[in-house]
Design a protein around this motif. Structure first.
Motif, mmCIF file in Angstrom:
data_model
loop_
_atom_site.group_PDB
_atom_site.id
_atom_site.type_symbol
_atom_site.label_atom_id
_atom_site.label_comp_id
_atom_site.label_asym_id
_atom_site.label_seq_id
_atom_site.Cartn_x
_atom_site.Cartn_y
_atom_site.Cartn_z
ATOM 1 N N ALA A 218 0.840 -1.204 0.000
ATOM 2 C CA ALA A 218 0.000 0.000 0.000
ATOM 3 C C ALA A 218 0.873 1.251 0.000
ATOM 4 C CB ALA A 218 -0.926 -0.016 1.214
ATOM 5 N N LYS A 219 1.931 1.252 0.823
ATOM 6 C CA LYS A 219 2.811 2.416 0.882
ATOM 7 C C LYS A 219 3.554 2.613 -0.431
ATOM 8 C CE LYS A 219 3.515 2.283 5.896
ATOM 9 N NZ LYS A 219 4.460 2.080 7.012
ATOM 10 N N ASP A 220 4.035 1.515 -1.016
ATOM 11 C CA ASP A 220 4.733 1.612 -2.304
ATOM 12 C C ASP A 220 3.799 2.126 -3.394
ATOM 13 O OD1 ASP A 220 7.062 0.708 -1.178
ATOM 14 O OD2 ASP A 220 6.794 -1.380 -1.822
ATOM 15 N N ALA A 221 2.553 1.663 -3.379
ATOM 16 C CA ALA A 221 1.585 2.096 -4.394
ATOM 17 C C ALA A 221 1.338 3.597 -4.289
ATOM 18 C CB ALA A 221 0.278 1.332 -4.232
ATOM 19 N N LEU A 222 1.236 4.097 -3.071
ATOM 20 C CA LEU A 222 1.000 5.532 -2.886
ATOM 21 C C LEU A 222 2.182 6.358 -3.382
ATOM 22 C CD1 LEU A 222 -0.672 5.686 0.648
ATOM 23 C CD2 LEU A 222 -1.702 6.331 -1.519
ATOM 24 N N LEU A 223 3.374 5.815 -3.257
ATOM 25 C CA LEU A 223 4.570 6.557 -3.643
ATOM 26 C C LEU A 223 4.872 6.484 -5.135
ATOM 27 C CD1 LEU A 223 6.992 5.637 -0.703
ATOM 28 C CD2 LEU A 223 5.938 7.854 -1.142
ATOM 29 N N HIS A 224 4.605 5.335 -5.760
ATOM 30 C CA HIS A 224 5.137 5.108 -7.109
ATOM 31 C C HIS A 224 4.092 4.853 -8.194
ATOM 32 C CE1 HIS A 224 8.951 4.925 -5.037
ATOM 33 N NE2 HIS A 224 8.583 3.868 -4.345
ATOM 34 N N SER A 225 2.872 4.504 -7.841
ATOM 35 C CA SER A 225 1.901 4.109 -8.864
ATOM 36 C C SER A 225 0.970 5.265 -9.225
ATOM 37 C CB SER A 225 1.067 2.919 -8.368
ATOM 38 O OG SER A 225 0.051 2.610 -9.296
ATOM 39 N N GLU A 226 0.649 5.365 -10.525
ATOM 40 C CA GLU A 226 -0.303 6.385 -10.971
ATOM 41 C C GLU A 226 -1.696 6.087 -10.428
ATOM 42 O OE1 GLU A 226 -0.241 6.792 -15.161
ATOM 43 O OE2 GLU A 226 1.869 7.420 -15.269
ATOM 44 N N ASP A 227 -1.990 4.801 -10.248
ATOM 45 C CA ASP A 227 -3.283 4.388 -9.697
ATOM 46 C C ASP A 227 -3.097 3.987 -8.229
ATOM 47 O OD1 ASP A 227 -5.980 3.798 -9.743
ATOM 48 O OD2 ASP A 227 -5.655 1.701 -10.321
ATOM 49 N N GLY A 228 -2.173 4.706 -7.555
ATOM 50 C CA GLY A 228 -1.728 4.283 -6.229
ATOM 51 C C GLY A 228 -2.792 4.309 -5.170
ATOM 52 N N ASP A 331 -11.466 7.395 -6.834
ATOM 53 C CA ASP A 331 -10.053 7.753 -6.771
ATOM 54 C C ASP A 331 -9.763 8.839 -7.808
ATOM 55 O OD1 ASP A 331 -7.352 7.942 -6.829
ATOM 56 O OD2 ASP A 331 -6.965 5.915 -7.558
ATOM 57 N N SER A 332 -9.527 10.073 -7.330
ATOM 58 C CA SER A 332 -9.207 11.180 -8.244
ATOM 59 C C SER A 332 -7.703 11.408 -8.343
ATOM 60 C CB SER A 332 -9.888 12.466 -7.757
ATOM 61 O OG SER A 332 -11.287 12.289 -7.670
ATOM 62 N N GLY A 333 -6.946 10.769 -7.466
ATOM 63 C CA GLY A 333 -5.496 10.869 -7.530
ATOM 64 C C GLY A 333 -4.935 12.171 -7.002
ATOM 65 N N THR A 334 -5.699 12.896 -6.197
ATOM 66 C CA THR A 334 -5.220 14.172 -5.676
ATOM 67 C C THR A 334 -4.317 13.966 -4.465
ATOM 68 O OG1 THR A 334 -7.109 14.441 -4.184
ATOM 69 C CG2 THR A 334 -7.356 15.275 -6.441
ATOM 70 N N ASP A 339 -3.085 12.131 1.261
ATOM 71 C CA ASP A 339 -2.897 12.483 2.671
ATOM 72 C C ASP A 339 -3.956 11.813 3.545
ATOM 73 O OD1 ASP A 339 -0.746 14.038 1.971
ATOM 74 O OD2 ASP A 339 -1.882 15.929 1.961
ATOM 75 N N GLN A 340 -5.202 11.800 3.058
ATOM 76 C CA GLN A 340 -6.283 11.161 3.810
ATOM 77 C C GLN A 340 -6.047 9.659 3.945
ATOM 78 O OE1 GLN A 340 -9.818 12.231 1.654
ATOM 79 N NE2 GLN A 340 -9.864 14.323 2.455
ATOM 80 N N LEU A 341 -5.569 9.048 2.863
ATOM 81 C CA LEU A 341 -5.319 7.605 2.902
ATOM 82 C C LEU A 341 -4.144 7.282 3.816
ATOM 83 C CD1 LEU A 341 -6.335 4.951 1.828
ATOM 84 C CD2 LEU A 341 -4.807 5.169 -0.129
ATOM 85 N N LEU A 342 -3.116 8.124 3.798
ATOM 86 C CA LEU A 342 -1.978 7.916 4.706
ATOM 87 C C LEU A 342 -2.420 8.038 6.162
ATOM 88 C CD1 LEU A 342 0.934 9.800 2.890
ATOM 89 C CD2 LEU A 342 0.849 7.359 3.438
#
Length: 374
Positions: A218-228, A331-334, A339-342
């Motif tokens: 989950a953390k890697d997806a938030l950092l590196h994925s466009e669909d994170g 998921d709008s990717g903002t 921040d909310q997901l973290l």
């Protein structure tokens, strides 16, 4: 006897100071082994009898205050000085300060050791809705700023105690001697939050190493994925579902509910003629580790229903899952969503750390002591 200190008090003080030294030792030997060897060296028979007698005496408030006050003031110091002589009195005061420094350091480290759990509790409760906080009894207990309270105690210890003692004679580090500021805890909480994440991962790994990969994924997806955001939400939902499912089956949860909370209609539901547990029931069974909900009633707790802490953690887990579902489908990717997901992830890590720790740090769901893990 003239100094109002008998042999029991001396041996008990020796025991306390030696125990504090032992627990602060950097030895690679497991602390449980060191503790066992330590108590094997002491003959506690006379000490236990003496301490029991002293405790019984001190239960009388007036007598206890009179005993404590006898050590205070100029008169006692002058009497001790005349009784012992200047050289012996000086040696006694130096030894007293040196031993007090050891105890003060151990106490400060012990208080600071509570901070990860305070931060985990605070982060976990942040995942709850306002209505859920109100739904839990004793909401005043939930609103206590535990982290700030610990920092205030720490500050007082530093200013009133540690600053007056020869800490150079102890194993105190620069960090040990630095006072926390209760009005500016950002750096401390950030550091502690990192430790909470590490501790949560370690406890999850004991359950199932694959579950840890879900958090890291989950953390890697938030950092590196466009669909994170969507990927991270999916990973965390699967983490919650798997840890519940692999700890207790739905049938086991229903059985647990019937045995412990049969009068709560919101913990089960019917589907195709089969009784199934709700997510909250699964979460409650998980944080109780399948143990009994029964406990003795107290002034602030009628002993009925889930205990405050267990109930709060169960609600946090369920609410976090519900919130993650929204990110999964919207998921709008903002950056705001990230921040909310973290924040949800941080709260989930805190809830899992506390939930997995409840039956592993000395308190079982039955309220009886359990054997702590190494």
């Amino acid at each position: 006897m003239a100094l109002h200190l008998d042999d029991t008090a001396v041996v008990a003080a020796d025991l306390l100071v030696s125990l504090c030294r032992l627990l602060m030792d950097d030895s690679p030997q497991p602390w449980q082994d060191r503790l066992e060897a330590f108590f094997d060296e002491f003959d506690l028979t006379d000490v236990e009898a003496g301490i029991s007698f002293t405790v019984a005496q001190l239960q009388d408030r007036d007598q206890a205050m009179a005993w404590m006050n006898s050590f205070k003031g100029r008169n006692y110091r002058l009497f001790a000085l005349r009784l012992l002589g200047a050289a012996e009195f000086r040696r006694l005061m130096e030894a007293l300060k040196a031993d007090s420094a050891v105890v003060a350091l151990a106490f400060r480290r012990g208080i600071r050791g509570l901070m990860p759990f305070a931060v985990a509790w605070s982060d976990a409760l942040n995942n709850m809705t306002e209505n859920q906080r109100k739904a839990i009894s004793q909401t005043d207990l939930l609103s206590i700023e535990l982290a700030r309270g610990i920092a205030m105690i720490d500050e007082k210890i530093g200013e009133k105690v540690i600053a007056t003692l020869p800490m150079q004679l102890t194993a105190a580090t620069a960090d040990d001697l630095f006072n926390w500021n209760p009005d500016n805890l950002t750096e401390v909480v950030t550091s502690v939050r990192y430790r909470v994440a590490e501790s949560s991962a370690k406890r999850l790994e004991r359950e199932n190493s694959q579950l840890v990969r879900k958090i890291r994924g989950a953390k890697d997806a938030l950092l590196h994925s466009e669909d994170g955001i969507s990927q991270a939400a999916n990973s965390l939902i699967e983490l919650i579902d798997r840890i519940m499912r692999e700890t207790f089956s739905k049938e086991e949860v229903v059985t647990w509910v019937k045995a412990n909370l049969p009068d709560d209609p919101l913990l089960t539901h019917e589907k195709d003629g089969v009784t199934l547990p709700t997510k909250r029931a699964e979460a409650l069974c998980f944080v109780y580790r399948g143990g009994s909900v029964a406990r003795e009633a107290t002034e602030h707790d009628d002993g009925k229903g889930p205990f405050l802490v267990h109930d709060a953690l169960a609600r946090v887990i369920v609410t976090t899952r519900t919130s993650l579902q929204k990110f999964k489908h919207d998921d709008s990717g903002t950056q705001e969503e990230k921040d909310q997901l973290l924040a949800l992830l941080t709260g989930l890590e805190g809830a899992l750390l506390l939930g997995l720790s409840l039956s592993q740090v000395g308190i079982s769901p039955h309220g009886a002591p359990t054997e702590p893990e190494a």
